[in-house]
Enzyme design. Sequence first.
Site, mmCIF file in Angstrom:
data_model
loop_
_atom_site.group_PDB
_atom_site.id
_atom_site.type_symbol
_atom_site.label_atom_id
_atom_site.label_comp_id
_atom_site.label_asym_id
_atom_site.label_seq_id
_atom_site.Cartn_x
_atom_site.Cartn_y
_atom_site.Cartn_z
ATOM 1 N N HIS A 29 0.849 -1.201 0.000
ATOM 2 C CA HIS A 29 0.000 0.000 0.000
ATOM 3 C C HIS A 29 0.886 1.253 0.000
ATOM 4 C CE1 HIS A 29 -3.035 -2.708 2.198
ATOM 5 N NE2 HIS A 29 -3.622 -2.396 1.071
ATOM 6 N N LYS A 53 -15.508 -8.649 4.917
ATOM 7 C CA LYS A 53 -14.292 -8.951 5.690
ATOM 8 C C LYS A 53 -14.504 -8.684 7.178
ATOM 9 C CE LYS A 53 -11.082 -7.840 1.965
ATOM 10 N NZ LYS A 53 -10.132 -6.823 1.484
ATOM 11 N N ARG A 102 -2.652 -5.294 -8.701
ATOM 12 C CA ARG A 102 -1.490 -6.145 -8.492
ATOM 13 C C ARG A 102 -1.377 -7.222 -9.556
ATOM 14 N NH1 ARG A 102 -3.150 -8.000 -2.874
ATOM 15 N NH2 ARG A 102 -5.087 -7.844 -4.024
ATOM 16 N N SER A 140 -3.001 -7.983 2.901
ATOM 17 C CA SER A 140 -3.124 -7.845 4.358
ATOM 18 C C SER A 140 -3.403 -9.203 4.997
ATOM 19 C CB SER A 140 -4.239 -6.857 4.704
ATOM 20 O OG SER A 140 -3.936 -5.603 4.158
HETATM 21 N N1 COA Z 1 -0.100 -4.046 -1.686
HETATM 22 C C1 COA Z 1 -0.432 -5.036 -0.879
HETATM 23 N N2 COA Z 1 -1.696 -5.452 -0.712
HETATM 24 C C2 COA Z 1 -2.627 -4.815 -1.392
HETATM 25 C C3 COA Z 1 -2.351 -3.763 -2.265
HETATM 26 C C4 COA Z 1 -1.010 -3.382 -2.393
HETATM 27 N N3 COA Z 1 -0.635 -2.409 -3.199
HETATM 28 N N4 COA Z 1 -3.491 -3.343 -2.815
HETATM 29 C C5 COA Z 1 -4.450 -4.101 -2.306
HETATM 30 N N5 COA Z 1 -3.925 -4.986 -1.454
HETATM 31 C C6 COA Z 1 -4.625 -6.031 -0.710
HETATM 32 C C7 COA Z 1 -5.287 -5.532 0.530
HETATM 33 O O1 COA Z 1 -4.440 -5.593 1.622
HETATM 34 C C8 COA Z 1 -6.450 -6.471 0.632
HETATM 35 O O2 COA Z 1 -6.015 -7.659 1.234
HETATM 36 P P1 COA Z 1 -7.035 -8.570 2.040
HETATM 37 O O3 COA Z 1 -8.114 -8.966 1.076
HETATM 38 O O4 COA Z 1 -6.200 -9.676 2.456
HETATM 39 O O5 COA Z 1 -7.566 -7.726 3.157
HETATM 40 C C9 COA Z 1 -6.815 -6.766 -0.813
HETATM 41 O O6 COA Z 1 -5.663 -6.513 -1.523
HETATM 42 C C10 COA Z 1 -7.883 -5.901 -1.389
HETATM 43 O O7 COA Z 1 -7.866 -4.712 -0.663
HETATM 44 P P2 COA Z 1 -8.093 -3.242 -1.181
HETATM 45 O O8 COA Z 1 -7.596 -3.082 -2.547
HETATM 46 O O9 COA Z 1 -7.606 -2.295 -0.168
HETATM 47 O O10 COA Z 1 -9.573 -3.218 -1.274
HETATM 48 P P3 COA Z 1 -10.547 -3.547 -0.175
HETATM 49 O O11 COA Z 1 -11.238 -4.764 -0.631
HETATM 50 O O12 COA Z 1 -9.960 -3.544 1.156
HETATM 51 O O13 COA Z 1 -11.373 -2.233 -0.341
HETATM 52 C C11 COA Z 1 -13.164 -0.890 -0.886
HETATM 53 C C12 COA Z 1 -12.400 -2.127 -1.248
HETATM 54 C C13 COA Z 1 -13.341 -0.814 0.614
HETATM 55 C C14 COA Z 1 -12.439 0.334 -1.374
HETATM 56 C C15 COA Z 1 -14.545 -0.998 -1.546
HETATM 57 O O14 COA Z 1 -15.167 -2.158 -1.069
HETATM 58 C C16 COA Z 1 -15.392 0.223 -1.250
HETATM 59 O O15 COA Z 1 -15.288 1.225 -1.927
HETATM 60 N N6 COA Z 1 -16.238 0.121 -0.232
HETATM 61 C C17 COA Z 1 -17.142 1.203 0.136
HETATM 62 C C18 COA Z 1 -18.571 0.763 -0.124
HETATM 63 C C19 COA Z 1 -18.910 0.962 -1.572
HETATM 64 O O16 COA Z 1 -18.890 2.042 -2.103
HETATM 65 N N7 COA Z 1 -19.266 -0.147 -2.200
HETATM 66 C C20 COA Z 1 -19.642 -0.157 -3.590
HETATM 67 C C21 COA Z 1 -18.505 -0.624 -4.430
HETATM 68 S S1 COA Z 1 -18.978 -0.762 -6.109
#
Ligand code: COA
Length: 171
Positions: A29, A53, A102, A140
Site C-alpha cells: 500500500h 471482511k 497487483r 493484508s
Molecule cells: N499491496 C499489498 N496489498 C494490497 C495492495 C497493495 N498495493 N493493494 C491491495 N492490497 C490487498 C489488501 O491488503 C487487501 O487484502 P485482504 O483482502 O487480504 O484484506 C486486498 O488486496 C484488497 O484490498 P483493497 O484493494 O484495499 O480493497 P478492499 O477490498 O480492502 O477495499 C473498498 C475495497 C473498501 C475500497 C470498496 O469495497 C469500497 O469502496 N467500499 C465502500 C462501499 C462501496 O462504495 N461499495 C460499492 C462498491 S462498487
Amino acid sequence: MVQQEYRFIRRKERLAVYPGSFDPVTNGHIDIIERSLKFIDKLIVSVTHHPTKKPLFSFKERMEMLQGVFRDRKEIVIEYFDGLLVDYLEKKGVFLVIRGLRAVSDFDYEFQMVLTNRRMLPRIETIFLTPKEEYLYLSSSAVKEIARLNGPVERFVPEIVAEKLREKHRS
Ligand code: COA
C-alpha cells in the site's frame, strides 16, 4: 513572454482518495501511496469497511497505524468513511480515486467497482497503479497469517505495524 506569465497562475491542488480496508497497511500500500504522490499534491488515504471482511484491527487502530507510518507527511491525510465511496467522494468534492492493481486476479473486481461507481457518480475517475514486483502478491491477509504463525512479518510491513501485529497475537 508566455512562459513568464505561467509563473503567476496559481495551480489548483490535485487531490485524490485512496480507499481501502488497510487491515493493516502493508509495504505494498505504501508503495502505491508514494507512486501516486509523483503526480498528485495531496492524497487522502481513506479507511473503510469491507462488507465481507471481518477485520483484525478496529478503524481506530488502522488509522493510528497509517498516521504513525506517515507522521510529518503533510501531503498525506488519513481519514475514514462509512457507507458508499461515491457518497464520500461527493461530500469531499474529490473525484479522483487511486487503486492498486497487483495481478490479473484484481482486475475483475476492480473493473466491476469502477463501472458501478461510475454509474452512480459519472464524474469519478480512477487511476490504477501497479506496485513494485516484490509486492505483487502481498495482501493484508497474508501478512496477518504470517504474524499469527510468528513469521518474519517485518519484511512486509513497517515496524509500527509489525509491532501491532505481534501485540495482537500476544494477547
Ligand atoms: N499491496 C499489498 N496489498 C494490497 C495492495 C497493495 N498495493 N493493494 C491491495 N492490497 C490487498 C489488501 O491488503 C487487501 O487484502 P485482504 O483482502 O487480504 O484484506 C486486498 O488486496 C484488497 O484490498 P483493497 O484493494 O484495499 O480493497 P478492499 O477490498 O480492502 O477495499 C473498498 C475495497 C473498501 C475500497 C470498496 O469495497 C469500497 O469502496 N467500499 C465502500 C462501499 C462501496 O462504495 N461499495 C460499492 C462498491 S462498487
